[in-house]
Design an enzyme around this catalytic site. Structure first.
Site, PDB file in Angstrom:
ATOM      1  CG  ASN A   1     -10.482  -4.808   2.904  1.00  0.00           C
ATOM      2  OD1 ASN A   1     -10.834  -5.913   3.308  1.00  0.00           O
ATOM      3  ND2 ASN A   1      -9.253  -4.370   3.020  1.00  0.00           N
ATOM      4  CG  ASP A   2     -12.196  -0.344  -1.257  1.00  0.00           C
ATOM      5  OD1 ASP A   2     -12.950   0.334  -0.538  1.00  0.00           O
ATOM      6  OD2 ASP A   2     -10.985  -0.136  -1.337  1.00  0.00           O
TER       7      ASP A   2
ATOM      8  NE  ARG B   1      -3.410  -0.124  -2.982  1.00  0.00           N
ATOM      9  CZ  ARG B   1      -4.307  -0.304  -2.014  1.00  0.00           C
ATOM     10  NH1 ARG B   1      -5.304  -1.150  -2.183  1.00  0.00           N
ATOM     11  NH2 ARG B   1      -4.199   0.341  -0.879  1.00  0.00           N
TER      12      ARG B   1
ATOM     13  NE  ARG C   1     -12.094  -0.135   3.668  1.00  0.00           N
ATOM     14  CZ  ARG C   1     -10.981  -0.334   2.956  1.00  0.00           C
ATOM     15  NH1 ARG C   1     -11.005  -0.221   1.647  1.00  0.00           N
ATOM     16  NH2 ARG C   1      -9.869  -0.683   3.542  1.00  0.00           N
TER      17      ARG C   1
ATOM     18  CB  CYS D   1      -4.533  -8.109  -1.667  1.00  0.00           C
ATOM     19  SG  CYS D   1      -5.331  -6.824  -2.642  1.00  0.00           S
TER      20      CYS D   1
ATOM     21  NE  ARG E   1      -4.133  -1.641   2.354  1.00  0.00           N
ATOM     22  CZ  ARG E   1      -4.385  -2.791   2.991  1.00  0.00           C
ATOM     23  NH1 ARG E   1      -3.462  -3.365   3.734  1.00  0.00           N
ATOM     24  NH2 ARG E   1      -5.570  -3.363   2.876  1.00  0.00           N
TER      25      ARG E   1
HETATM   26  C1  PEP Z   1      -9.272  -3.803  -0.418  1.00  0.00           C
HETATM   27  O1  PEP Z   1     -10.041  -2.902  -0.764  1.00  0.00           O
HETATM   28  O2  PEP Z   1      -9.655  -4.952  -0.119  1.00  0.00           O
HETATM   29  C2  PEP Z   1      -7.829  -3.556  -0.345  1.00  0.00           C
HETATM   30  C3  PEP Z   1      -6.963  -4.519  -0.144  1.00  0.00           C
HETATM   31  O3  PEP Z   1      -7.433  -2.252  -0.448  1.00  0.00           O
HETATM   32  P1  PEP Z   1      -7.499  -1.207   0.788  1.00  0.00           P
HETATM   33  O4  PEP Z   1      -7.955  -1.961   1.997  1.00  0.00           O
HETATM   34  O5  PEP Z   1      -6.136  -0.659   0.904  1.00  0.00           O
HETATM   35  O6  PEP Z   1      -8.517  -0.235   0.262  1.00  0.00           O
HETATM   36 MG    MG Z   2      -9.223  -1.057  -1.581  1.00  0.00          MG
END
Ligand code: PEP
Ligand code: MG
Length: 835
Positions: free
Chosen positions: A723-724, A604, A734, A771, A568
């Site tokens: 997550n997103d 990323r 979230r 991820c 990240r």
């Molecule tokens: C996700 O969105 O799952 C991700 C890995 O990115 P971040 O949590 O950094 O938004």
């Molecule tokens: Mg994300």
């Protein structure tokens, strides 16, 4: 009521006790009473009774006609001392569920399939109302013995030759699983068969059964590993055979198969009678059993006094310098921590204290004639208030940080020595409204076994510190948790995000057993962390880490990572006054490449926006930042920032082994996003003569899933950000303090999106990784692997456990698990698959 000790040498299982004429309050009491008979007979350890209750929570053991056969879970079979039966007759009956009343409870202690003959015998009773009624009311133990004996080998009727079926098609298949064709797989078979119009029969040895009737199938007494012949005749006979064969070969949903594919050590199933539970959000896994202690933060407050501005300004600067030095020391002490999380937090506090705007606001009040401490207090309170009003979980965490530095500076002003919180003499579970990072860092880990906070979220700094220290933690549990009196015994299940106050003795015993299993499994997993994750049938899953800072790369490898699946990079940009230069970025990336020593590194590109704000980029305020200029959308609008980063990445990639560095774009929504990003990347690469790097995308937006075939033709790989993807698929912010808990990445809607993604990528010959948080949960990792995900990227503490989980199971079982998960209707149903 009579209790008969009986000799039963001619039964397939020994039966020492039949208790007639019992009365019980409810189903749980009935199971416990039957379990106690098994204990008294010397068949089981007392802990197996909890296992019987837990099994009942997963699957109803009532066979119908007033007979139930409670037995424990396979994972607890070590608590069986000897196989055997005990019978409890309840003439008045006990309500088993909405539709079933049970009169005869047959407790079974069997490690394998020894009890199948008993089940086969009972099916005769199940076919015969009058026989069942007799068993319910008889006052003679011999009647019960006789019923159980009917199916025992000595009582088998001479086999009638099985009549051949003209025009039938057939297939021979070996029954999988460890426990034979018992009630649950038989039900599954009958239900599957019932979907077809053809007649279906199952032949085992010299017996034939109606394939659509569970009781008839049970009568076959089929042990695992036996060969069955399935016959079908009718218009859809071929289809029926194909589906039934597949169903039998994949274990008929037998718990053993599922137990292999899921993770019994990750989730504690409380005994069914445990009803008092406070539900929060999991912040750090693990289990604690201890009395509650309510932590109340010491809050300093100062009165408004007048002061001479020049002197007060000097006082302010002196105290700020002292606070800075204190934080420096704390940060240095925390460096020893394996993931350096605490050190990062104290560094962030140093940056907050150094904030020029904050300083200017305090000085403005001082200039009006107020004292330095009061001015400081006012400004901090105002800021905490502003941040809290944003109702954003991550920013609410910042409020805790602000309060924390506020108190640190006030303490130094007043000369009060910081006292460590006074804790009870014994160990405890700490309960608090919320904790500041300093509170958490100061707590004596030898005394605190777990943390439960009323407020806060899983991304708060408290949660990060708890995880780094291996302290089980639950956050966002609500104010109910604050009403528990000090000293109240509780079980804290960090993994499940639950607190169970006032547990009974048997619940504590069950939780302790789970805790021991957990410790044992974690130690074994840690010892094996460098072994790759090969499933038992030879399928390899790549297990890599999510990191945010250069120094985390080496720590991840030490924790078992086979590379980095998500860097990240925005962490290089956060908490500073200006963007990192190309040179700074180049140094950070090359440091990681060196630490990884040839292992892959997926970088990323900048994912700023949404909840990650950097003031120096001068981003406009947005009403819905998660739907705004975020990730690649921002980079495409700020080519200056994007190109600098790409240049640093390509220069660093030139120092790595060919192919080791891959580039990934976040928050891609349209093909135009991808094309523009690729074009810019290629231009930068050509300009500096960098090596070709694979260019992949994060799959985080549902539009990408629906267009996955097209994206897969143009991207080199996919990495699903659960997550997103969850946030955008379920339309739940979230970070939302209230709804955040419902944003479950294992929701079938999200899993179906991932399934579509994998299918589309596979069709185009591309690989898919995950991820997001789901990859680091053993259940999530299992389902994702079963869906065909090739690479799982997670935070370092999860690596060893996930690897161990996958090594202990077959891809075949994981595929079956994934199919079951896809067929679920709710996230809770998916999660129940691990129970
Ligand atoms: C996700 O969105 O799952 C991700 C890995 O990115 P971040 O949590 O950094 O938004
Ligand atoms: Mg994300």
């Amino acid at each position: 009521m009579t209790t008969t000790d009986t000799s039963s040498a001619d039964l397939p299982l020994t039966l020492r006790t039949i208790r007639l004429g019992a009365t019980v309050a409810d189903k749980a009491a009935a199971i416990r009473a039957a379990g106690q008979l098994l204990v008294d007979a010397g068949y089981i350890e007392p802990g197996y009774i909890d296992s019987m209750l837990a099994r009942e929570g997963q699957a109803n053991t009532c066979l119908g006609h007033g007979i139930a056969i409670p037995h424990g879970q396979q994972k607890d079979r070590t608590l069986i001392k000897q196989t055997g039966l005990a019978v409890l007759q309840i003439p008045e009956g006990v309500r088993w569920n909405d539709t079933q009343i049970v009169h005869v409870v047959i407790g079974i202690a069997a490690r394998g399939d020894e009890h199948l003959e008993i089940l086969a015998a009972l099916t005769d009773v199940l076919d015969d109302d009058a026989a069942a009624q007799r068993l319910a009311t008889t006052t003679h133990a011999n009647d019960i013995l006789a019923a159980l004996r009917r199916g025992s080998p000595s009582a088998k009727p001479a086999a009638a030759a099985v009549e051949p079926w003209a025009g039938a098609v057939s297939v021979d298949v070996v029954l999988q699983g460890h426990a034979g064709l018992h009630a649950r797989p038989a039900t599954k078979f009958a239900e599957t068969a019932a979907d077809f119009s053809s007649e279906i029969r199952v032949i085992h040895g010299d017996r034939a059964a109606n394939g659509k009737a569970m009781a008839s199938l049970l009568r076959l007494g089929v042990e695992s590993g036996s060969t069955l012949r399935i016959e079908a005749r009718g218009s859809d006979a071929d289809a029926a055979l194909a589906v039934l064969r597949e169903a039998v070969e994949s274990g008929l949903g037998d718990a053993d198969e599922l137990a292999e594919a899921t993770s019994p050590v990750q989730a504690w199933t409380p005994p069914e009678t445990v009803t008092a539970v406070i539900i929060g959000t999991s912040a750090a896994p693990g289990m604690a059993i201890a009395p509650i202690f309510r932590f109340r933060a010491e809050m300093l407050s100062v009165e408004d006094t007048r002061g001479e501005p020049a002197a007060e300004r000097r006082r302010l600067d002196k105290v700020i310098a002292e606070a800075n030095a204190e934080l420096e020391r704390l940060g240095a002490d925390a460096e020893a921590c394996p993931v350096a999380a605490e050190a990062e937090i104290f560094k962030a506090h140093q940056a907050l204290i150094a904030d020029a705007d904050l300083h200017a606001d305090v000085v403005a009040l001082i200039e009006e004639g107020h004292s330095a401490p009061w001015s400081w207090q006012q400004v901090i309170e105002r800021r905490v208030d502003e941040v809290r009003r944003l109702k954003n979980e991550r920013l609410a965490g910042r409020a805790a940080d602000l309060r924390d530095i506020g108190q640190r500076v006030l303490r130094l002003f007043s000369g009060v020595v910081s006292r460590d919180p006074v804790l009870p003499s014994g160990k405890c579970i700490l309960v608090a409204d919320d904790l500041t990072p300093s509170d958490t860092a100061r707590l004596d880990p030898k005394k605190i076994l777990g943390i439960c906070t009323a407020a806060g979220g899983p991304t708060s700094h408290t949660a990060i510190i708890a995880r780094a220290r291996g302290l089980p933690a639950v956050v966002g549990a609500g104010s109910e948790v604050l009403s528990l009196a000090d000293g109240t015994l509780a079980i804290l299940d960090g993994g499940a995000g639950r607190l169970y106050p006032h547990p009974e003795e048997f619940a504590v015993a069950s939780a302790k057993q789970f805790q021991a299993e957990l410790a044992h499994h974690q130690a074994a997993a840690d010892a094996d962390r460098f072994r790759p994750a090969f499933t038992t049938d030879g399928h390899r899953v790549e297990i890599v880490a999510n990191i945010g800072h250069a120094e985390e790369a080496a720590a991840a490898v030490e924790a078992g990572a086979e590379g980095v699946g998500l860097l990240r990079t925005e962490f290089l940009f956060l908490g500073r006054e200006t963007a990192p230069t190309e040179e700074e970025q180049f140094l950070a990336y090359t440091e990681m490449i060196r630490a990884l020593n040839g292992l892959p590194l997926i970088i990323r590109t900048l994912d700023i926006g949404g909840d990650k704000i950097v003031p120096y980029l001068g981003l406009a305020h947005e009403e819905n930042p998660f739907l705004g200029v975020r990730g690649i959308r921002l980079c495409l609008r700020r080519p200056d920032v994007f190109k600098t980063q790409l240049r640093a990445i390509y220069r660093a990639a030139a120092t790595a082994e060919a192919g080791a560095v891959k580039i990934m774009f976040p928050m891609v929504t349209t093909l135009e996003d991808l094309r523009s990003a690729k074009k810019l990347a290629e231009a930068v690469r050509a300009e500096i003569g960098g090596p070709a790097c694979e260019l992949g995308i994060m799959v985080e937006v549902p539009s990408v899933v629906l267009m996955a075939r097209e994206f897969a033709r143009e991207a080199d790989f996919f990495s699903v950000g659960t997550n997103d993807l969850t946030q955008y698929a379920l339309a739940i912010d979230r970070q939302h303090p209230e709804l955040g808990k419902e944003a479950d990445a294992l929701h079938p809607a999200v899993l179906r999106l991932i399934d579509l993604t994998v299918k589309a990528a596979t069709a185009e010959g591309k690989w898919v990784g995950v991820c997001g948080g789901a990859a680091g949960e053993p259940l999530g990792a299992s389902i994702l692997t079963g869906l065909g995900v090739a690479e799982l990227s997670m935070s370092a503490p999860s690596l060893a456990a996930v690897k161990a989980k996958l090594r202990g199971t077959s891809l075949k079982a994981l595929r079956a698990l994934a199919q079951r998960a896809l067929a679920c209707s709710t996230a809770a149903e998916v999660r129940a698959l691990s129970k």
